[in-house]
Design a protein around this motif. Structure first.
Motif, PDB file in Angstrom:
ATOM      1  N   HIS A 169     -34.997 -10.511  12.719  1.00 28.14           N
ATOM      2  CA  HIS A 169     -36.288 -10.849  13.323  1.00 28.14           C
ATOM      3  C   HIS A 169     -37.453 -10.667  12.353  1.00 28.14           C
ATOM      4  CE1 HIS A 169     -33.810 -10.371  16.975  1.00 28.14           C
ATOM      5  NE2 HIS A 169     -34.653 -11.238  17.508  1.00 28.14           N
ATOM      6  N   GLY A 170     -37.147 -10.666  11.067  1.00 29.96           N
ATOM      7  CA  GLY A 170     -38.196 -10.646  10.055  1.00 29.96           C
ATOM      8  C   GLY A 170     -38.805  -9.290   9.780  1.00 29.96           C
ATOM      9  N   VAL A 171     -38.139  -8.208  10.201  1.00 31.77           N
ATOM     10  CA  VAL A 171     -38.656  -6.857   9.959  1.00 31.77           C
ATOM     11  C   VAL A 171     -37.781  -6.189   8.899  1.00 31.77           C
ATOM     12  CG1 VAL A 171     -39.050  -4.569  10.959  1.00 31.77           C
ATOM     13  CG2 VAL A 171     -39.537  -6.636  12.306  1.00 31.77           C
ATOM     14  N   ASP A 172     -38.405  -5.694   7.825  1.00 32.43           N
ATOM     15  CA  ASP A 172     -37.677  -4.990   6.775  1.00 32.43           C
ATOM     16  C   ASP A 172     -37.509  -3.527   7.190  1.00 32.43           C
ATOM     17  OD1 ASP A 172     -36.614  -3.794   4.559  1.00 32.43           O
ATOM     18  OD2 ASP A 172     -38.221  -4.414   3.181  1.00 32.43           O
ATOM     19  N   PRO A 173     -36.307  -3.083   7.520  1.00 29.35           N
ATOM     20  CA  PRO A 173     -36.145  -1.706   7.992  1.00 29.35           C
ATOM     21  C   PRO A 173     -36.492  -0.656   6.925  1.00 29.35           C
ATOM     22  CG  PRO A 173     -34.018  -2.747   7.650  1.00 29.35           C
ATOM     23  CD  PRO A 173     -35.041  -3.835   7.524  1.00 29.35           C
ATOM     24  N   ASP A 174     -36.444  -1.049   5.661  1.00 28.52           N
ATOM     25  CA  ASP A 174     -36.759  -0.093   4.597  1.00 28.52           C
ATOM     26  C   ASP A 174     -38.248   0.219   4.534  1.00 28.52           C
ATOM     27  OD1 ASP A 174     -34.094   0.028   3.810  1.00 28.52           O
ATOM     28  OD2 ASP A 174     -34.305  -1.722   2.495  1.00 28.52           O
ATOM     29  N   THR A 175     -39.066  -0.662   5.039  1.00 23.56           N
ATOM     30  CA  THR A 175     -40.525  -0.434   5.006  1.00 23.56           C
ATOM     31  C   THR A 175     -41.122  -0.343   6.407  1.00 23.56           C
ATOM     32  OG1 THR A 175     -40.955  -2.830   4.875  1.00 23.56           O
ATOM     33  CG2 THR A 175     -40.728  -1.625   2.797  1.00 23.56           C
ATOM     34  N   ALA A 176     -40.285  -0.303   7.436  1.00 18.14           N
ATOM     35  CA  ALA A 176     -40.798  -0.281   8.810  1.00 18.14           C
ATOM     36  C   ALA A 176     -41.591   0.990   9.075  1.00 18.14           C
ATOM     37  CB  ALA A 176     -39.631  -0.384   9.802  1.00 18.14           C
ATOM     38  N   THR A 177     -42.680   0.837   9.803  1.00 18.87           N
ATOM     39  CA  THR A 177     -43.506   1.973  10.196  1.00 18.87           C
ATOM     40  C   THR A 177     -43.668   1.996  11.699  1.00 18.87           C
ATOM     41  OG1 THR A 177     -45.521   0.646   9.884  1.00 18.87           O
ATOM     42  CG2 THR A 177     -44.785   2.005   8.031  1.00 18.87           C
ATOM     43  N   TRP A 178     -44.178   3.082  12.216  1.00 16.33           N
ATOM     44  CA  TRP A 178     -44.319   3.284  13.660  1.00 16.33           C
ATOM     45  C   TRP A 178     -45.499   2.461  14.180  1.00 16.33           C
ATOM     46  CZ3 TRP A 178     -41.000   5.401  17.022  1.00 16.33           C
ATOM     47  CH2 TRP A 178     -41.432   5.692  18.306  1.00 16.33           C
ATOM     48  N   GLN A 179     -45.238   1.209  14.448  1.00 10.31           N
ATOM     49  CA  GLN A 179     -46.304   0.337  14.966  1.00 10.31           C
ATOM     50  C   GLN A 179     -45.696  -0.860  15.710  1.00 10.31           C
ATOM     51  OE1 GLN A 179     -48.398  -0.861  11.415  1.00 10.31           O
ATOM     52  NE2 GLN A 179     -46.975  -2.519  10.984  1.00 10.31           N
TER      53      GLN A 179
END
Length: 275
Positions: free
Chosen positions: A265-275
């Motif tokens: 879904h286009g989200v990079d888990p390595d850079t994901a933040t709480w938002q």
């Protein structure tokens, strides 16, 4: 009638009349309200100066006083006009009807007050359940100190506020339904892991979506937040122990499932933040 201490104002009105400003100060109503009552014919000044300014007589003040009294008990201006001008009006009946409406409003306000108390408690405590209720609903692993610890850590966040708002209106039976849904999800995750469901596949994506739906009982969970949550679940010994109790390695396995879904879904888990 006006208070005896205002006799001088009444006397002055009888002799010279009182201006709109003087009446406004005497009755504690705005000049705008007096102008409005004049325009609709509810309480008109009887006199005018040579320059056309309104002046109120003692009789006008008496009528205005009655308008203020009836308005304070909640009668609408139309109804006040009927009470004052219609000789056939059932004044006691009108007052009884208003009393009934006031009683209903008082009951609504009591309910609102009780709701506010629950909302305050929920923001401060998280769970509005007794220790015994928590143990019965969430099981022997549950620590009743966890809600207080969560508030210390997250009480400043939007998610805590959302959680508190849901908690404030939730009954023990509804909490039991939440706990049952979470337990069912845990079982489904364990069974999927046993079945060899691979990250990135259709069944894995459905499980990730189901987790987000179940978690919405606490607060809405974005995909980025979901990645961060399962990162914590894998790293935190307490959470890891819970999931390992369902299946050894479950937290690490489902984190990979969540990460794969995030990438899809286009989200990079390595850079994901709480938002």
């Amino acid at each position: 009638m006006p208070e005896a201490s205002d006799a001088d104002a009444v006397a002055a009105a009888d002799v010279d009349g009182l201006t709109v400003g003087q009446v406004s100060a005497w009755l504690g109503v705005t000049v705008r309200a007096l102008h409005h009552w004049d325009e609709i014919g509810l309480a008109r000044p009887s006199l005018r100066t040579a320059a056309g300014y309104r002046l109120y007589t003692a009789a006008d003040l008496e009528r205005l006083h009655r308008v203020v009294v009836y308005r304070e008990i909640g009668l609408g201006l139309d109804r006040i006009g009927v009470v004052l001008d219609d000789a056939t009006a059932d004044v006691p009946g009108a007052l009884r009807a208003q009393k009934s409406r006031v009683a209903e409003r008082i009951e609504r306000l009591k309910q609102l007050s009780a709701g506010l108390d629950r909302m305050i408690d929920a923001h401060e405590r998280g769970l509005l359940l007794t220790v015994e209720q928590q143990a019965a609903i969430f099981g022997p692993e549950w620590n009743p100190d966890w809600p207080a610890e969560a508030r210390r850590r997250y009480g400043h966040t939007t998610q805590w506020q959302q959680y508190a708002e849901r908690s404030a209106s939730r009954t023990p039976e509804e909490w039991q339904a939440v706990a049952d849904t979470v337990a069912a999800l845990d079982r489904a995750l364990g069974e999927a892991m046993d079945a060899g469901v691979a990250p990135g596949g259709p069944e894995a994506h459905r499980l990730v979506e189901r987790h987000r739906e179940v978690f919405a009982a606490y607060f809405p969970l974005t995909r980025q937040m979901q990645v961060c949550l399962w990162r914590m679940y894998e790293d935190d010994p307490g959470f890891a122990a819970h999931h390992d109790g369902v299946r050894p390695g479950l937290a690490a396995w489902f984190r990979r499932v969540v990460d794969a879904d995030a990438r899809a879904h286009g989200v990079d888990p390595d850079t994901a933040t709480w938002q």
